[in-house]
Design a protein around this motif. Structure first.
Motif: not given
Length: 110
Positions: A1-27
């Motif tokens: 998968m390439s291009g822009c980072a996938p959007k964080c699922p709407e039900h995630l917030s706080g530290p889990p949303a940060t984990l998502w964002a950091d992970t998809v930005a890194t990998f």
């Protein structure tokens, strides 16, 4: 998968949303890995919620017979932590850093 980072699922917030964002930005994750990442983030959310409950209400509760029992949130916390750890391990995001210490001199030989 390439291009822009996938959007964080709407039900995630706080530290889990940060984990998502950091992970998809890194990998660069494939679709099946994103499903696993979401499951890990969901488990992280459950872990945090159960942990907050245990901290607020205590580790033990008194049952109807007056006996101390583990708070139900303790089990939820443990299972959610394990689920989160498994998801991270399955994604291969827990790759250990190489040990840079020099080899030990002397001591027992196994």
């Amino acid at each position: 998968m390439s291009g822009c980072a996938p959007k964080c699922p709407e039900h995630l917030s706080g530290p889990p949303a940060t984990l998502w964002a950091d992970t998809v930005a890194t990998f660069d994750l494939e679709t099946h890995q994103l499903v696993l990442l979401e499951a890990g983030c969901d488990a992280y959310s459950r872990y945090l919620e159960a942990r907050a409950t245990v901290l607020a209400e205590g580790t033990y509760v008194t049952d109807r017979f007056g006996q101390l029992r583990a708070h139900p949130a303790v089990g939820i916390e443990e299972r959610a932590r394990v689920a989160m750890q498994r998801a991270i391990r399955e994604l291969g995001l827990d790759v250990p850093v190489a040990d840079t210490r020099p080899p030990r001199r002397g001591g027992q030989k196994w």
